[in-house]
Design an enzyme around this catalytic site. Structure first.
Site, PDB file in Angstrom:
ATOM      1  CG  HIS A 148      -0.356   0.193   2.498  1.00 50.10           C
ATOM      2  ND1 HIS A 148       0.282  -0.783   3.386  1.00 50.10           N
ATOM      3  CD2 HIS A 148       0.266   1.555   3.196  1.00 50.10           C
ATOM      4  CE1 HIS A 148       0.953  -0.199   4.407  1.00 50.10           C
ATOM      5  NE2 HIS A 148       0.973   0.970   4.195  1.00 50.10           N
ATOM      6  CG  HIS A 197      -4.349   0.758   4.255  1.00 46.09           C
ATOM      7  ND1 HIS A 197      -3.640  -0.346   5.010  1.00 46.09           N
ATOM      8  CD2 HIS A 197      -3.250   1.849   4.442  1.00 46.09           C
ATOM      9  CE1 HIS A 197      -2.385  -0.100   5.605  1.00 46.09           C
ATOM     10  NE2 HIS A 197      -2.161   1.204   5.096  1.00 46.09           N
ATOM     11  CG  HIS A 211       4.503   4.964   4.243  1.00 43.02           C
ATOM     12  ND1 HIS A 211       3.677   5.749   5.065  1.00 43.02           N
ATOM     13  CD2 HIS A 211       4.008   3.775   4.010  1.00 43.02           C
ATOM     14  CE1 HIS A 211       2.469   4.914   5.130  1.00 43.02           C
ATOM     15  NE2 HIS A 211       2.802   3.638   4.923  1.00 43.02           N
ATOM     16  CG  HIS A 243       0.023   1.178  12.124  1.00 45.10           C
ATOM     17  ND1 HIS A 243       0.906   2.532  12.662  1.00 45.10           N
ATOM     18  CD2 HIS A 243       0.823   0.897  11.134  1.00 45.10           C
ATOM     19  CE1 HIS A 243       1.534   2.698  11.505  1.00 45.10           C
ATOM     20  NE2 HIS A 243       1.680   1.746  10.885  1.00 45.10           N
ATOM     21  CE1 TYR A 252       4.958   4.125   7.829  1.00 47.45           C
ATOM     22  CE2 TYR A 252       4.676   3.601  10.060  1.00 47.45           C
ATOM     23  CZ  TYR A 252       4.230   3.914   8.898  1.00 47.45           C
ATOM     24  OH  TYR A 252       3.027   3.800   8.757  1.00 47.45           O
ATOM     25  CD  GLU A 262       4.101   0.555   7.003  1.00 47.51           C
ATOM     26  OE1 GLU A 262       3.428   0.457   8.196  1.00 47.51           O
ATOM     27  OE2 GLU A 262       3.357   1.054   6.128  1.00 47.51           O
TER      28      GLU A 262
END
Length: 304
Positions: A148, A197, A211, A243, A252, A262
């Site tokens: 993503h 996502h 990112h 997260h 990251y 990431e």
């Protein structure tokens, strides 16, 4: 169906030799082509020709490619993007090596999104006939695939409307100024599939990249990646951590040019009828970094 997934990220790098060391030897991507000042890579579990393009000369995002299921989906997305007020241009087969014809959308956030229906199929590193679980001789982290990206935009709510209208995306998580329906949006995490996502948008300057991420299997692989980043003296921004938003596990880090990468594992299955998870600014640090509950300066200020 429309958009299947993010097919490729095309970024600029300042030094190609350093970039190749990072993406090939630390992350373990496979180089599939080098021509015209660009290098093309794929992960071991990706079957299309490439998912990452590096272009020498500068830093930051050139464009993203999104793959659709059917050729007719391109015409549908073109009409929807134009009706939203976007400039759309046709691209010919071969403009991007091994990529079909399609369209190029200049988005309200001033990013470039390309939409295409096919890439040359070259297969995964384990094949499809009685395949092994992973290749025996992985290099570095051995990332299997791109996952993503996160971009910035001046109008997050407008970009959410654009992605919903044009790509058929739906929001899974959102940062809002309050829980009210008409609250201002600070960030949105969006997808068109069960993937938690495919693209996230946070408030910030137009046309910038925060990112792009590579998928890993679990916490163990995320921790192993962090160890390898330390061995290779990769600049780590934050992690390993979790997260709150998406529930993913993460590290990251920066490529040698300063583009943020990431590695991401976990998350949950997304469905269009699942209520959107809402976060408010007072809990944003917990949403981003669930354990430390504190944002570092570079995470919010460093963009390319």
């Amino acid at each position: 169906m429309g958009v299947l997934r993010m097919g490729y990220a095309h970024v600029r790098v300042t030094d190609m030799a350093e970039a190749k060391e990072h993406y090939a030897n630390t992350l373990g991507l496979y180089e599939v082509l080098e021509e015209d000042g660009r290098v093309y890579y794929k992960g071991w579990d990706e079957w299309d020709h490439h998912s990452v393009v590096l272009e020498e000369g500068g830093v930051g995002l050139v464009k993203f490619g999104f793959k659709v299921q059917y050729e007719d989906d391109i015409d549908d997305i073109e009409k929807k993007a134009q009706s939203f007020g976007c400039t759309v241009a046709r691209m010919s087969e071969g403009e991007n090596p091994e990529v079909s014809d399609g369209i190029r959308i200049f988005t309200p956030s001033e990013h470039v999104f390309e939409v295409y229906h096919s890439q040359t199929l070259i297969g995964t590193e384990v094949g499809t006939h009685n395949p092994e679980s992973f290749p025996r001789h992985l290099v570095g982290v051995g990332v299997p695939a791109i996952d993503h990206a996160l971009i910035t935009a001046a109008d997050v709510k407008g970009m959410e409307r654009f992605l919903t209208h044009t790509f058929g995306f739906f929001a899974t998580e959102r940062v809002q100024t309050s829980f009210d329906v008409d609250a201002d949006h600070i960030g949105t995490w969006m997808t068109s599939t069960n993937q938690i996502h495919q693209l996230a948008v946070i408030q910030g300057p137009q046309g910038k990249l925060h990112h792009f991420a590579f998928k890993l299997a679990d916490w163990t692989e995320v921790g192993h990646a962090a160890d390898l980043f330390s061995m290779d003296e990769v600049s780590i921004d934050i992690g390993p951590t979790r997260h709150g938003i998406t529930r993913g596990q993460t590290v990251y880090f920066f490529d040698p040019s300063g583009n943020r990468n990431e590695v991401f594992a976990g998350g949950y299955a997304a469905y269009p009828d699942r209520p959107v998870s809402i976060w408010t600014p007072d809990k944003l640090a917990k949403g981003i970094f669930y354990h430390a509950r504190e944002l570092n300066d570079s995470f919010t200020s460093v963009l390319t």
